[in-house]
Motif scaffolding. Structure first.
Motif, PDB file in Angstrom:
ATOM      1  N   SER A 152       0.829  -1.216   0.000  1.00 33.55           N
ATOM      2  CA  SER A 152       0.000   0.000   0.000  1.00 33.55           C
ATOM      3  C   SER A 152       0.854   1.252   0.000  1.00 33.55           C
ATOM      4  O   SER A 152       0.546   2.232  -0.688  1.00 33.55           O
ATOM      5  CB  SER A 152      -0.921  -0.002   1.229  1.00 33.55           C
ATOM      6  OG  SER A 152      -1.826  -1.073   1.191  1.00 33.55           O
ATOM      7  N   LEU A 153       1.932   1.228   0.765  1.00 33.56           N
ATOM      8  CA  LEU A 153       2.822   2.395   0.830  1.00 33.56           C
ATOM      9  C   LEU A 153       3.477   2.666  -0.513  1.00 33.56           C
ATOM     10  O   LEU A 153       3.547   3.812  -0.980  1.00 33.56           O
ATOM     11  CB  LEU A 153       3.890   2.171   1.906  1.00 33.56           C
ATOM     12  CG  LEU A 153       3.397   2.087   3.359  1.00 33.56           C
ATOM     13  CD1 LEU A 153       4.519   1.609   4.280  1.00 33.56           C
ATOM     14  CD2 LEU A 153       2.872   3.430   3.843  1.00 33.56           C
ATOM     15  N   LYS A 154       3.953   1.616  -1.140  1.00 37.97           N
ATOM     16  CA  LYS A 154       4.599   1.778  -2.447  1.00 37.97           C
ATOM     17  C   LYS A 154       3.582   2.220  -3.505  1.00 37.97           C
ATOM     18  O   LYS A 154       3.884   3.050  -4.362  1.00 37.97           O
ATOM     19  CB  LYS A 154       5.283   0.467  -2.859  1.00 37.97           C
ATOM     20  CG  LYS A 154       6.529   0.147  -2.025  1.00 37.97           C
ATOM     21  CD  LYS A 154       7.057  -1.241  -2.328  1.00 37.97           C
ATOM     22  CE  LYS A 154       7.758  -1.311  -3.673  1.00 37.97           C
ATOM     23  NZ  LYS A 154       9.004  -0.533  -3.707  1.00 37.97           N
ATOM     24  N   GLN A 155       2.368   1.695  -3.401  1.00 38.63           N
ATOM     25  CA  GLN A 155       1.328   2.082  -4.346  1.00 38.63           C
ATOM     26  C   GLN A 155       0.971   3.558  -4.177  1.00 38.63           C
ATOM     27  O   GLN A 155       0.747   4.274  -5.158  1.00 38.63           O
ATOM     28  CB  GLN A 155       0.078   1.225  -4.128  1.00 38.63           C
ATOM     29  CG  GLN A 155      -1.059   1.507  -5.119  1.00 38.63           C
ATOM     30  CD  GLN A 155      -0.670   1.202  -6.551  1.00 38.63           C
ATOM     31  OE1 GLN A 155      -0.188   0.101  -6.841  1.00 38.63           O
ATOM     32  NE2 GLN A 155      -0.854   2.155  -7.457  1.00 38.63           N
ATOM     33  N   ALA A 156       0.948   4.024  -2.927  1.00 42.21           N
ATOM     34  CA  ALA A 156       0.636   5.430  -2.659  1.00 42.21           C
ATOM     35  C   ALA A 156       1.689   6.346  -3.288  1.00 42.21           C
ATOM     36  O   ALA A 156       1.367   7.402  -3.837  1.00 42.21           O
ATOM     37  CB  ALA A 156       0.564   5.671  -1.153  1.00 42.21           C
ATOM     38  N   LEU A 157       2.938   5.930  -3.215  1.00 38.68           N
ATOM     39  CA  LEU A 157       4.006   6.734  -3.824  1.00 38.68           C
ATOM     40  C   LEU A 157       3.882   6.743  -5.344  1.00 38.68           C
ATOM     41  O   LEU A 157       4.080   7.768  -5.994  1.00 38.68           O
ATOM     42  CB  LEU A 157       5.365   6.176  -3.404  1.00 38.68           C
ATOM     43  CG  LEU A 157       5.809   6.574  -1.989  1.00 38.68           C
ATOM     44  CD1 LEU A 157       7.004   5.741  -1.569  1.00 38.68           C
ATOM     45  CD2 LEU A 157       6.158   8.044  -1.928  1.00 38.68           C
ATOM     46  N   GLU A 158       3.542   5.606  -5.920  1.00 37.42           N
ATOM     47  CA  GLU A 158       3.357   5.546  -7.376  1.00 37.42           C
ATOM     48  C   GLU A 158       2.204   6.442  -7.812  1.00 37.42           C
ATOM     49  O   GLU A 158       2.278   7.124  -8.835  1.00 37.42           O
ATOM     50  CB  GLU A 158       3.095   4.100  -7.795  1.00 37.42           C
ATOM     51  CG  GLU A 158       4.311   3.197  -7.660  1.00 37.42           C
ATOM     52  CD  GLU A 158       3.974   1.744  -7.961  1.00 37.42           C
ATOM     53  OE1 GLU A 158       2.864   1.497  -8.499  1.00 37.42           O
ATOM     54  OE2 GLU A 158       4.805   0.859  -7.658  1.00 37.42           O
ATOM     55  N   ASP A 159       1.133   6.453  -7.021  1.00 37.10           N
ATOM     56  CA  ASP A 159       0.001   7.326  -7.336  1.00 37.10           C
ATOM     57  C   ASP A 159       0.422   8.785  -7.301  1.00 37.10           C
ATOM     58  O   ASP A 159       0.026   9.592  -8.137  1.00 37.10           O
ATOM     59  CB  ASP A 159      -1.138   7.092  -6.347  1.00 37.10           C
ATOM     60  CG  ASP A 159      -1.799   5.741  -6.545  1.00 37.10           C
ATOM     61  OD1 ASP A 159      -1.610   5.131  -7.610  1.00 37.10           O
ATOM     62  OD2 ASP A 159      -2.510   5.291  -5.618  1.00 37.10           O
ATOM     63  N   ASN A 160       1.232   9.117  -6.310  1.00 38.68           N
ATOM     64  CA  ASN A 160       1.723  10.494  -6.202  1.00 38.68           C
ATOM     65  C   ASN A 160       2.532  10.883  -7.426  1.00 38.68           C
ATOM     66  O   ASN A 160       2.473  12.011  -7.902  1.00 38.68           O
ATOM     67  CB  ASN A 160       2.598  10.640  -4.949  1.00 38.68           C
ATOM     68  CG  ASN A 160       1.844  11.285  -3.800  1.00 38.68           C
ATOM     69  OD1 ASN A 160       0.915  12.050  -4.006  1.00 38.68           O
ATOM     70  ND2 ASN A 160       2.248  10.941  -2.589  1.00 38.68           N
ATOM     71  N   ASP A 161       3.294   9.930  -7.940  1.00 42.02           N
ATOM     72  CA  ASP A 161       4.165  10.222  -9.080  1.00 42.02           C
ATOM     73  C   ASP A 161       3.405  10.261 -10.396  1.00 42.02           C
ATOM     74  O   ASP A 161       3.709  11.045 -11.289  1.00 42.02           O
ATOM     75  CB  ASP A 161       5.271   9.161  -9.182  1.00 42.02           C
ATOM     76  CG  ASP A 161       6.247   9.269  -8.023  1.00 42.02           C
ATOM     77  OD1 ASP A 161       6.330  10.349  -7.419  1.00 42.02           O
ATOM     78  OD2 ASP A 161       6.900   8.249  -7.720  1.00 42.02           O
ATOM     79  N   ASP A 162       2.379   9.382 -10.539  1.00 41.87           N
ATOM     80  CA  ASP A 162       1.760   9.174 -11.837  1.00 41.87           C
ATOM     81  C   ASP A 162       0.482   9.956 -12.084  1.00 41.87           C
ATOM     82  O   ASP A 162       0.201  10.358 -13.203  1.00 41.87           O
ATOM     83  CB  ASP A 162       1.460   7.679 -12.029  1.00 41.87           C
ATOM     84  CG  ASP A 162       2.736   6.856 -12.017  1.00 41.87           C
ATOM     85  OD1 ASP A 162       3.800   7.433 -12.263  1.00 41.87           O
ATOM     86  OD2 ASP A 162       2.652   5.640 -11.747  1.00 41.87           O
ATOM     87  N   ASP A 163      -0.354  10.145 -11.043  1.00 47.26           N
ATOM     88  CA  ASP A 163      -1.667  10.740 -11.275  1.00 47.26           C
ATOM     89  C   ASP A 163      -1.550  12.209 -11.629  1.00 47.26           C
ATOM     90  O   ASP A 163      -0.746  12.947 -11.076  1.00 47.26           O
ATOM     91  CB  ASP A 163      -2.543  10.589 -10.028  1.00 47.26           C
ATOM     92  CG  ASP A 163      -3.015   9.150  -9.880  1.00 47.26           C
ATOM     93  OD1 ASP A 163      -2.718   8.348 -10.779  1.00 47.26           O
ATOM     94  OD2 ASP A 163      -3.678   8.850  -8.881  1.00 47.26           O
ATOM     95  N   ASP A 164      -2.423  12.633 -12.529  1.00 50.92           N
ATOM     96  CA  ASP A 164      -2.356  14.023 -12.971  1.00 50.92           C
ATOM     97  C   ASP A 164      -2.822  14.978 -11.892  1.00 50.92           C
ATOM     98  O   ASP A 164      -2.447  16.143 -11.892  1.00 50.92           O
ATOM     99  CB  ASP A 164      -3.204  14.221 -14.236  1.00 50.92           C
ATOM    100  CG  ASP A 164      -4.688  14.002 -13.990  1.00 50.92           C
ATOM    101  OD1 ASP A 164      -5.010  13.170 -13.114  1.00 50.92           O
ATOM    102  OD2 ASP A 164      -5.504  14.649 -14.663  1.00 50.92           O
ATOM    103  N   ASP A 165      -3.659  14.514 -10.974  1.00 48.28           N
ATOM    104  CA  ASP A 165      -4.176  15.390  -9.928  1.00 48.28           C
ATOM    105  C   ASP A 165      -3.409  15.236  -8.626  1.00 48.28           C
ATOM    106  O   ASP A 165      -3.894  15.589  -7.576  1.00 48.28           O
ATOM    107  CB  ASP A 165      -5.652  15.062  -9.643  1.00 48.28           C
ATOM    108  CG  ASP A 165      -6.537  15.554 -10.765  1.00 48.28           C
ATOM    109  OD1 ASP A 165      -6.217  16.599 -11.333  1.00 48.28           O
ATOM    110  OD2 ASP A 165      -7.532  14.855 -11.066  1.00 48.28           O
ATOM    111  N   ASP A 166      -2.191  14.691  -8.728  1.00 47.25           N
ATOM    112  CA  ASP A 166      -1.499  14.384  -7.468  1.00 47.25           C
ATOM    113  C   ASP A 166      -1.154  15.658  -6.737  1.00 47.25           C
ATOM    114  O   ASP A 166      -1.157  16.742  -7.256  1.00 47.25           O
ATOM    115  CB  ASP A 166      -0.226  13.574  -7.720  1.00 47.25           C
ATOM    116  CG  ASP A 166       0.849  14.384  -8.416  1.00 47.25           C
ATOM    117  OD1 ASP A 166       2.000  14.267  -7.994  1.00 47.25           O
ATOM    118  OD2 ASP A 166       0.528  15.121  -9.371  1.00 47.25           O
TER     119      ASP A 166
END
Length: 826
Positions: free
Chosen positions: A265-279
């Motif tokens: 979950s932690l690693k996924q949260a970081l990936e979301d921060n990096d990839d999502d346009d609305d991060d």
């Protein structure tokens, strides 16, 4: 699947789910180890699932407290239940689970039922059975350990309790008959042993002085790490007494499976921060970089989740890999603190040389302190304010909160009334502490009162009290009488010089803990119960007064029927009121949930960019978002708020946390078989009636505690039912990535809520069903316990019992000394 599980599901009115449990081969052992995810898969409907979780939790508590009993030897040839079965059935009933399935008909203790005693004695010709038994009993006389001086105030309560326990241990050893009455008495003696441990929850933001306060309370400056503003407690720390001479730290870890899920979950949260346009947004509660770097340094950035589970990372903590508790010991508090700091701190001074921090893996740390008598029955719990994103830690956090009898909110003196975080912590936890818990007292503790004048301190106290009265979220659960303000200076107290008790009130807090630790209630209940048991033993040895016993039995059974009907009507009237309140709550929820939903999904003070990860975190955590700072947001509680608000006041009156006020508006406490008046009329069975007095008192005390436990589950069922209904859309929303994720999450949640308006009606139904279950538990417990006691008191067959007249006299004097002869026993 075994009969135990099948019978439990039948008993709990969940027969529809037997097939699902059978398909997954759930037996008695695996039943106790089911987690939430497995339960969700087995029971797919929210109502039955909530009910099952409620029953399973209570069953686990029962399993943890019930000790195996020796089986009775039955030589009569009758199919009588064993002692262990009877003890189990009795305990299950008194704790609220109902009689065990498959109880023998011979165990029906109503008037006119078959005898429960087997005749295991053969009489010599010409000799009456009662004479033979009296003669046999004289062969064993439990010795008095010493001569007791029972003058008022001559012994401390600790000494009295020790004396009476020794007597009852000796009496129990002398009950070696094979009859059912002896087995019944041995069980009653065993069940006298109870221990109530008071939890005192300590909350406060980083730097407020929680650790320093606890150190001052136990008079040891070096126990809990403190003094660094950047260092904060990341895990729950319990502080309690030990009988040993060393300081100890017992470290409980989360499971390796839990940690693997969290790393993912932690690693996924970081990936979301990096990839999502609305991060964006800096309030993501997961804090992935901080947690992973604490344990792995920078290695985690280049490795897969699976590789991060390699045992080389946990070589210094083999207990984590084997799911065992790690125990650290030291002769001094300071040395122990140095050993366990890496398991409790989430940040450190740069000067501290710690290669690897293990706090992300820790579920709880229990620190045991020698020579702290006032912590024998009290545990101080240093609690993070917002719970935890890790499920097992968060569950333990909730359980601690709900079990706290007292709460300390610690904040600095200079901003006590206006300190937002302190009030937010209290507001967020108020429902878990109040109607959803058992908290009786809230102490708002203002630290760093050094050199303050008394007049200034009084102004601070008044300002805090004024602020308390404004907080409706808190006052819905707690009255003004439950709230007190204290001013302290841990630094000055530990110096031990010129401590002004009017300015520095640590001594008052210590006195409060000493009062909580006071064993008066335990001692009084034990001695009273022992007095009743000894009365029954001695009464059963007396000559047969059959006519009087039959007359008294008839009156008692009539009184029992009348009292049960009164209790039933009182509870049913209360449930009708709850039904009306909930009906109004359902209508308001349906009309206004869209407004509530909009306030959560479209916060006015946040941009979409900032809110994106907040919502992402919430849907990943079943609708709950826990920021590193500020107030947590729980969509399930928001949606259920009109339901809970509709019953809050009535619920607090019906189930007060101070059980002395009486549950169900005093209906339980009013239950009485009128044994006082019967004793005046039937002197020949006075001892048996005395036992029934004490048994009734003990039963009501235990039943009130059971109700206190059950009422927490009942109150929280409203939010839990909403949460169960929302899980499907949380899972769907959490799966979105890329462009438009925020909009897709919002649309999914809104669409789901609009299609699930019946979930409010379902929540009402689940709560009312649980209230009715509690009603049945109360009535069943009252009837079964008192019928059984009447049967054993006034309808026993002849049996061999020791002469306990001397013991009875001693314990009666202790009972009078503790409770006063003026107390009226119901």
């Amino acid at each position: 699947m075994d009969d135990f599980v099948r019978n439990k599901l039948t008993e709990w009115k969940l027969s529809d789910w037997i097939e699902a449990f059978e398909a997954q081969e759930i037996d008695e052992e695996s039943l106790y180890h089911l987690d939430d995810q497995e339960i969700d898969q087995l029971i797919t409907k929210a109502g039955p699932r909530v009910k099952f979780k409620d029953k399973l939790k209570l069953l686990k508590e029962e399993k943890n407290t019930t000790q195996p009993q020796k089986e009775a030897v039955n030589t009569s040839g009758q199919d009588l239940p064993s002692i262990s079965e009877r003890a189990f059935q009795s305990q299950m009933s008194s704790d609220g689970y109902g009689a065990a399935v498959g109880t023998s008909n011979s165990y029906n203790l109503g008037r006119g039922s078959s005898s429960v005693l087997a005749d295991n004695q053969l009489d010599p010709p010409g000799k009456r059975k009662s004479d033979h038994l009296q003669s046999e009993s004289r062969k064993w006389q439990p010795p008095l350990k010493k001569q007791y001086n029972c003058a008022a105030g001559s012994q401390s309560e600790t000494e009295i309790l020790s004396d009476v326990k020794n007597i009852m241990r000796c009496v129990s050893e002398g009950l070696h008959g094979r009859d059912k009455l002896s087995a019944f008495l041995k069980d009653k003696i065993k069940n006298l042993e109870t221990e109530k441990r008071h939890l005192v929850g300590v909350f406060g933001k980083t730097g407020a002085g929680k650790s320093s306060l606890i150190n001052a309370i136990i008079n040891n400056e070096g126990l809990l790490p403190s003094g660094s503003v950047s260092a904060c407690t990341s895990v729950m720390i319990k502080v309690e007494a030990t009988n040993g001479s060393k300081y100890e730290a017992h470290i409980e870890f989360i499971t390796k499976e839990d940690w693997e899920d969290e790393v993912q979950s932690l690693k996924q949260a970081l990936e979301d921060n990096d990839d999502d346009d609305d991060d964006g947004g800096d309030d993501d509660s997961l804090d992935p970089d901080g947690k992973l770097s604490a344990l792995y340094g920078e290695e985690w950035k280049e490795r897969s989740t699976h590789s991060l589970m390699d045992n080389k990372y946990f070589i210094d903590i083999p207990e984590f890999r084997t799911s065992k508790i790690k125990i650290l010991k030291s002769d001094t508090a300071e040395r122990l603190s140095e050993k366990f700091v890496k398991y409790t701190r989430s940040e450190s001074n740069e000067t501290e040389e710690v290669k690897r921090w293990y706090w992300p893996l820790v579920k709880c740390v229990t620190v045991k302190v020698p020579d702290s008598d006032f912590l024998d029955h009290v545990t101080l719990v240093d609690l993070p304010g917002n719970g935890d994103t890790n499920r097992s830690r968060d569950q333990m956090w909730k359980e601690f909160i709900a079990s706290c009898s007292t709460v300390w909110i610690v904040t600095e003196m200079n901003r006590a009334a206006s300190e937002r975080e302190a009030w937010e912590i209290l507001e967020d936890a108020s429902s878990l502490l109040g109607n959803g818990g058992e908290c009786q007292q809230i102490h708002f503790i203002c630290t760093k009162s050094d050199h303050e004048k008394p007049d200034d301190l009084n102004k601070v106290k008044n300002a805090v009290m004024k602020e308390f009265k404004k907080r409706k979220t808190i006052t819905n659960h707690f009255s003004e009488d439950c709230f007190q303000v204290f001013t302290v200076s841990s630094t000055e107290f530990l110096k031990g010089e010129n401590v002004n008790p009017d300015v520095n009130e640590i001594l008052k807090l210590k006195e409060i803990l000493k009062n909580l630790n006071d064993a008066h209630s335990e001692t009084s209940n034990y001695v009273s119960g022992a007095y009743g048991i000894l009365s029954l033993i001695q009464g059963a040895r007396s000559g047969e007064v059959v006519e009087q016993k039959n007359d008294v039995c008839a009156v008692l059974e009539q009184n029992l029927s009348i009292q049960l009907n009164r209790v039933k009507k009182a509870i049913e009237d209360i449930i009708k009121v709850f039904e009306q309140c909930l009906r109004e709550g359902v209508e308001k929820s349906k009309k206004s949930c869209e407004k509530k939903l909009k306030s959560f999904l479209h916060p006015s003070k946040k941009t979409n960019r900032a809110f994106h990860m907040t919502l992402k975190s919430a849907v990943r955590n079943d609708g709950i978002q826990k920021p590193k700072k500020g107030k947590p947001k729980n969509l399930n509680m928001i949606l259920a708020s009109y339901l809970t608000e509709s019953i809050d006041e009535k619920f607090r009156d019906t189930f007060p946390n101070n059980i002395k006020c009486g549950h169900f508006n005093g209906a339980i406490d009013a239950f009485s078989l009128s044994t006082d008046s019967l004793i005046e009329k039937y002197k020949d069975v006075e001892l048996q009636l005395t036992f029934l007095q004490t048994e009734g008192k003990k039963m009501k005390t235990k039943l009130n505690k059971t109700i206190l436990t059950r009422k927490k589950l009942i109150y929280n069922s409203l939010t839990e039912t909403i949460k169960d209904n929302m899980k499907e859309c949380y899972k769907e929303a959490a799966a979105f990535t890329g462009k438009g994720t925020l909009k897709n999450m919002r649309d999914t949640i809104e669409r789901h809520v609009h299609s699930k308006m019946d979930m409010f009606e379902e929540a009402k139904y689940v709560m009312l069903e649980q209230l009715n279950d509690l009603k049945e538990t109360v009535l069943r417990t009252l009837e079964k316990t008192m019928k059984e006691s009447i049967e054993h008191s006034l309808k026993p067959e002849a049996c061999s019992l020791p002469d306990v007249s001397e013991h009875l006299e001693v314990v009666k004097k202790h009972d009078d000394e503790l409770n006063g002869t003026q107390d009226e026993k119901k």
